[in-house]
Each structure stands twice: as structure tokens, then as C-alpha cells.
Design an enzyme around this catalytic site. Sequence first.
Site, short mmCIF file in Angstrom:
data_model
loop_
_atom_site.label_atom_id
_atom_site.label_comp_id
_atom_site.label_asym_id
_atom_site.label_seq_id
_atom_site.Cartn_x
_atom_site.Cartn_y
_atom_site.Cartn_z
NE ARG A 1 -10.45 -5.40 3.69
CZ ARG A 1 -9.33 -4.69 3.71
NH1 ARG A 1 -8.91 -4.07 2.62
NH2 ARG A 1 -8.64 -4.59 4.81
CB ILE A 2 -14.40 -0.82 1.87
CG1 ILE A 2 -15.16 -0.89 0.52
CG2 ILE A 2 -13.75 0.56 2.04
CD1 ILE A 2 -16.37 0.00 0.44
N GLY A 3 -11.22 -1.40 2.96
CA GLY A 3 -10.27 -1.30 4.07
C GLY A 3 -10.24 0.10 4.66
CB THR B 1 0.54 0.68 5.33
OG1 THR B 1 0.67 -0.65 4.79
CG2 THR B 1 1.82 1.02 6.09
N GLY B 2 -1.44 -1.51 6.73
CA GLY B 2 -1.52 -2.69 7.59
C GLY B 2 -2.89 -3.33 7.44
CB THR C 1 -0.88 -0.01 1.27
OG1 THR C 1 -1.83 -1.07 1.13
CG2 THR C 1 -1.61 1.30 1.51
N1 ASP Z 1 -4.46 -1.09 4.86
C1 ASP Z 1 -4.69 -1.77 3.60
C2 ASP Z 1 -6.05 -2.40 3.65
O1 ASP Z 1 -6.38 -3.02 4.65
C3 ASP Z 1 -3.66 -2.80 3.28
C4 ASP Z 1 -2.21 -2.41 3.49
O2 ASP Z 1 -1.93 -1.38 4.04
O3 ASP Z 1 -1.33 -3.18 3.10
O4 ASP Z 1 -6.75 -2.36 2.69
#
Ligand code: ASP
Length: 325
Positions: free
Chosen positions: A222-224, A245-246, A194
Site C-alpha cells: 500500500r502506498i499513501g 498528514t492523515g 507522519t
Molecule cells: N498520510 C499518511 C499515509 O496515509 C499517514 C499519516 O499521515 O499519518 O500514509
Amino acid sequence: MNRCILLIVLTLLPQCSLGHDVATNAKYAIVIHGGAGRISTDADHRTQRQKVLAHALSHGETLLKEGKSSLQVVEEVVRILEDAPEFNAGRGAVLNAAEQHELDASIMDGKTRACGGVAGVKTVRHPITLARHVMTDTRHVLLATDGAETFADQLGPENIQRVPNSWFTTDKARKNLREAQAVVPMPTEFCIGTVGCVALDLDGNIAAATSTGGLTNKKFGRIGDSPIIGAGTFADNRTCGVSCTGVGEDFIRNSIAFNVSAQMEYAGSSLNDSVQNLLNDKERRISGGIIAVSAAGEITMQFNTGGMSRAAADSTGRHEVHVAE
Ligand code: ASP
């Protein structure tokens, strides 16, 4: 005689104070992340990531030195990363369980707290630019799926470039999906790539932006956290700008991006401590990384995963790029 001295002083004063102000107040800072999680051990992949991050950082820094707005800078930097297949945003985005790309992005202006996001878009080359249009051209904050695509249609190809969904696919995304589908439950170390950028410009304005393909093998629809203001992205000139990010669900449940700012505003915490508190909080148990810039120009880049690609620069001469731990 006195009148003469007064005249000389009055003539010189505005120039003196202008020169002085510019010299002491000129300050910029920029920080970028390219995702937290397991960093690839493939040397070529690392080198390529390093190159792209270095280019994005230099581009952002040049714009800031020229006096461009932080909003323009974060959008342009994220667009560069969205075009780089080494990152999980735009081209190179991960695949969901239905073998499709559904992209999320958001952007926020710390001066006005205007913000915009898009979620689940499938044909937009630069989701961050569509998010910026949501912010500037609508009275809304978040547009999702078909509605966001229709909005992109209305803006036309001169504003929003469109591509077929398969244009985003890379061999790596296919391989990751195969691996993720073979492992239940999915390890968090799959979330990597990300992108996000936070900047403070010479006018003291902060902006933040985040863009992602989300999690490999995610459920359709799905929405993050990345398109959610306060979860994955936040900016307020009075405190800081943040991009996360995560595992997005953790960041949404805990309003992480907003909470960094809230600790500074309500508890008087430093930028560094605010981020560290959240990443170390055993109750919250978030997994990922956070980048942020304070109103004073401090930069922080922290993570509690195996690694996080990141880069930072500021007007004191700091300039660094890291792709590993
Ligand atoms: N935070 C992003 C999500 O959950 C994924 C990521 O940061 O790698 O969509």
C-alpha cells in the site's frame, strides 16, 4: 562642484540600496508537523515529542538564518524526525499487516518544481534523502519498492545509510499493530506521527518534504499520499508549500496538497482559507492535517482530527511548539 556631488552620490548609492534591500526583504518561515490523529496521553511520550520538535525547529531556523536553502532545511529537519522513534517515519515507523515497515517520502523545490519521491522502501534509514536523490540524480519523480532499493544500492553507503527492516521497529509500533488487528475497521485515530516540513528561505524559495511509515496494519504494497506530489506534498514559489498528514487515500483522491496551491493561484484565496476550505469540505471528507507556508511568509497549521503535533517559527520572532490539540 556638481561633478563632485555626483561622484559622492554614485559612490554611496550601491551601498545604500544593498543595505536597504537586505533589511526589508530578509524573511524566512518554517513549519513542521509530527502527524495528525489521536495524541498520546502518555506524559513522557509527549515530553519527548515536544523536545524533538523543538530541536528540529531550532535547527531548521538556524539554517534559514544562515541563508541556507529551504530545500536543505526541509531535508535536514525531516531527517531529524526520521531518527526519532516518537514519530511514524524512519525509526518508529508503523508496521504493516505483514509486520514489516514500508516507508514513503517525497520532497519538492518550489523554485523549479523539481521533485522526488520513494515508496515502500524497507532498508533506507532516511527515505527523505533518497527522495531528494530521485529528484536530483534521475529524470524520474517516483521510485518504488525494489527499484528504489536498487537505486539506494547504486548511490552507495556514503550517500544512503541502510539498516535492517527490524531497526525501525519500536514496542509502540508492535502494540499499535496488535490493537489495529483487533479492531475492524481500523479507526483513523491510529494514523499519527507522519512528519513534514515546509520552509521559505531568505531568497524567497519554498520547499516542502513529507516522510511516513504509512498506516498501521496497511496492506503490503500500500502506498499513501506522502510520496505522491500534489497529494501529500507540493511546493510552488508563486503560491505556497504544503505537507499533509492523515488518511492518505483521502488526500490522494482529492489532490489535497496541490489544491491548496490551486485555490491561491486560480481563486485568489488566502493560504489560511485554502487550507480551511479543504479540511471543512463535507464532500471531500478528508481526515487529517495540513501545514503550509505562503510566498509572503504566512504560516498555517490546521487539522480536523483530535490533535496534530506541530511547530512553527519565522523572522518576525514567532517560535512555537505544540504536541497536543
Ligand atoms: N498520510 C499518511 C499515509 O496515509 C499517514 C499519516 O499521515 O499519518 O500514509
